[in-house]
Design an enzyme around this catalytic site. Structure first.
Site, PDB file in Angstrom:
ATOM      1  N   ASP A  68       0.815  -1.220   0.000  1.00 43.35           N
ATOM      2  CA  ASP A  68       0.000   0.000   0.000  1.00 43.35           C
ATOM      3  C   ASP A  68       0.846   1.267   0.000  1.00 43.35           C
ATOM      4  O   ASP A  68       2.065   1.222   0.169  1.00 43.35           O
ATOM      5  CB  ASP A  68      -0.962  -0.011   1.204  1.00 43.35           C
ATOM      6  CG  ASP A  68      -0.261  -0.335   2.525  1.00 43.35           C
ATOM      7  OD1 ASP A  68       0.980  -0.433   2.549  1.00 43.35           O
ATOM      8  OD2 ASP A  68      -0.962  -0.483   3.542  1.00 43.35           O
ATOM      9  N   ASN A 137      -7.768  -2.360  14.061  1.00 39.19           N
ATOM     10  CA  ASN A 137      -9.137  -2.725  13.679  1.00 39.19           C
ATOM     11  C   ASN A 137      -9.160  -3.946  12.746  1.00 39.19           C
ATOM     12  O   ASN A 137     -10.180  -4.249  12.154  1.00 39.19           O
ATOM     13  CB  ASN A 137      -9.848  -1.529  13.025  1.00 39.19           C
ATOM     14  CG  ASN A 137      -9.132  -1.045  11.768  1.00 39.19           C
ATOM     15  OD1 ASN A 137      -8.160  -1.658  11.317  1.00 39.19           O
ATOM     16  ND2 ASN A 137      -9.614   0.055  11.195  1.00 39.19           N
ATOM     17  N   HIS A 139      -7.280  -4.343   9.996  1.00 38.52           N
ATOM     18  CA  HIS A 139      -6.951  -4.108   8.585  1.00 38.52           C
ATOM     19  C   HIS A 139      -5.629  -4.766   8.194  1.00 38.52           C
ATOM     20  O   HIS A 139      -4.729  -4.931   9.018  1.00 38.52           O
ATOM     21  CB  HIS A 139      -6.999  -2.618   8.211  1.00 38.52           C
ATOM     22  CG  HIS A 139      -5.875  -1.752   8.686  1.00 38.52           C
ATOM     23  ND1 HIS A 139      -6.093  -0.556   9.339  1.00 38.52           N
ATOM     24  CD2 HIS A 139      -4.535  -1.865   8.592  1.00 38.52           C
ATOM     25  CE1 HIS A 139      -4.930   0.004   9.610  1.00 38.52           C
ATOM     26  NE2 HIS A 139      -3.967  -0.772   9.176  1.00 38.52           N
ATOM     27  N   GLU A 144      -9.555  -1.727   5.030  1.00 36.07           N
ATOM     28  CA  GLU A 144     -10.242  -1.383   6.260  1.00 36.07           C
ATOM     29  C   GLU A 144     -11.494  -2.251   6.432  1.00 36.07           C
ATOM     30  O   GLU A 144     -11.999  -2.816   5.456  1.00 36.07           O
ATOM     31  CB  GLU A 144     -10.656   0.096   6.204  1.00 36.07           C
ATOM     32  CG  GLU A 144      -9.475   1.076   6.172  1.00 36.07           C
ATOM     33  CD  GLU A 144      -8.871   1.335   7.551  1.00 36.07           C
ATOM     34  OE1 GLU A 144      -8.859   0.412   8.390  1.00 36.07           O
ATOM     35  OE2 GLU A 144      -8.406   2.467   7.768  1.00 36.07           O
TER      36      GLU A 144
HETATM   37  C1  GLP Z   1      -0.661   0.709   8.792  1.00 38.49           C
HETATM   38  C2  GLP Z   1      -0.286  -0.101   7.526  1.00 38.49           C
HETATM   39  C3  GLP Z   1      -0.452  -1.582   7.724  1.00 38.49           C
HETATM   40  C4  GLP Z   1       0.108  -1.978   9.071  1.00 38.49           C
HETATM   41  C5  GLP Z   1      -0.706  -1.354  10.175  1.00 38.49           C
HETATM   42  C6  GLP Z   1      -0.176  -1.646  11.571  1.00 38.49           C
HETATM   43  O1  GLP Z   1      -1.775   1.522   8.682  1.00 38.49           O
HETATM   44  N1  GLP Z   1      -0.960   0.286   6.314  1.00 38.49           N
HETATM   45  O2  GLP Z   1       0.202  -2.266   6.664  1.00 38.49           O
HETATM   46  O3  GLP Z   1       0.076  -3.375   9.227  1.00 38.49           O
HETATM   47  O4  GLP Z   1      -0.887   0.038   9.988  1.00 38.49           O
HETATM   48  O5  GLP Z   1       0.952  -0.888  11.849  1.00 38.49           O
HETATM   49  P1  GLP Z   1       1.907  -1.157  13.048  1.00 38.49           P
HETATM   50  O6  GLP Z   1       2.735  -2.330  12.666  1.00 38.49           O
HETATM   51  O7  GLP Z   1       2.716   0.096  13.179  1.00 38.49           O
HETATM   52  O8  GLP Z   1       1.055  -1.439  14.241  1.00 38.49           O
END
Ligand code: GLP
Length: 242
Positions: A68, A137, A139, A144
């Site tokens: 992404d 959440n 995702h 989402e």
């Molecule tokens: C972001 C990314 C995800 C990631 C998630 C969790 O929004 N787009 O790919 O897995 O948040 O992030 P973190 O690993 O910092 O908790």
């Protein structure tokens, strides 16, 4: 079936996940890796860089596709995922930059960019191993919670919860982009192997829902339970409610 590997802590999680990725690259030097951003995979990238520097790993023939990218952030913005991947991984290893791919966040033609990036993913001929983090959440990538699972690359409006969670990386919440491009659930599920990583108490409630709850687009990661080769590597804290 989602296999679960429980680790002591963040470092143990990072090393175990790095071991799986490293085995993938050793066994198939021209692997296609699906890569992820977020704070969770940082330890994995650090570990892989260390093994590369010791001469244990060679990324010369690896190709990568990232999940992404925020819409509207230029590549040089320190919160763009382009910048993240270069700073935290690519510039430290011998992967060919031409063979690394991310959605183009500066292409404001959403339809055009989604079609282009879908083609990029298709042209890889299949992702050998997809690395994923998980949002609070549920995702994955930026898929989402929704009424349905999105099949392909699409442009999403980020939820308030995601914007709040990511605000810590920006000067203020108002600076967090509202939209992002993300691979769809269909593309993620097409990967031959999926590795999802999680660490820390904040992820405990969502891992409980993921493991004990139903497969539902309201918890996008839950679809991984239908993947033939998906593994969750998570530490004690993240699994404390399981
Ligand atoms: C972001 C990314 C995800 C990631 C998630 C969790 O929004 N787009 O790919 O897995 O948040 O992030 P973190 O690993 O910092 O908790």
């Amino acid at each position: 079936m989602l296999k679960v590997v429980r680790t002591r802590d963040y470092d143990d999680m990072s090393r175990k996940a790095a071991n799986v990725i490293s085995a993938q690259v050793i066994l198939k030097p021209d692997s296609v890796l699906g890569l992820a951003t977020g704070s969770t995979p940082l330890g994995i990238y650090r570990t892989l860089i260390g093994w590369y520097q010791k001469g244990d790993l060679d990324f010369a023939h690896v190709r990568s596709v990232n999940l992404d990218e925020y819409q509207g952030l230029p590549r040089e913005h320190d919160q763009s995922y382009y910048y993240f991947m270069n700073e935290n991984f690519f510039k430290h290893i011998n992967i060919d930059p031409e063979q690394t791919h991310l959605p183009d966040g500066m292409n404001m033609d959403a339809e055009g960019e989604c079609a282009r990036y879908h083609q990029v993913v298709e042209s890889m001929g299949g992702i050998d191993l997809q690395l994923l983090g998980i949002g609070n959440n549920g995702h994955i990538g930026f898929n989402e919670p929704a009424e349905d699972f999105a099949e392909r690359v699409h442009c999403v409006e980020l939820t308030e919860s995601t914007i709040r969670a990511n605000a810590r990386f920006f000067a203020s919440e108002a600076d967090v982009p509202r939209y992002a491009y993300t691979m769809g659930i269909g593309e993620i599920m097409s990967a031959k192997r999926v590795l999802i990583v999680a660490s820390g108490k904040a992820k405990a409630p969502i891992l409980r829902d993921l493991i004990h709850g139903p497969v539902t687009p309201h918890v996008p990661a839950s679809i991984l339970k239908f993947h033939p080769d998906a593994t969750l590597i998570a530490d004690e804290d993240a699994l404390s409610l399981v």
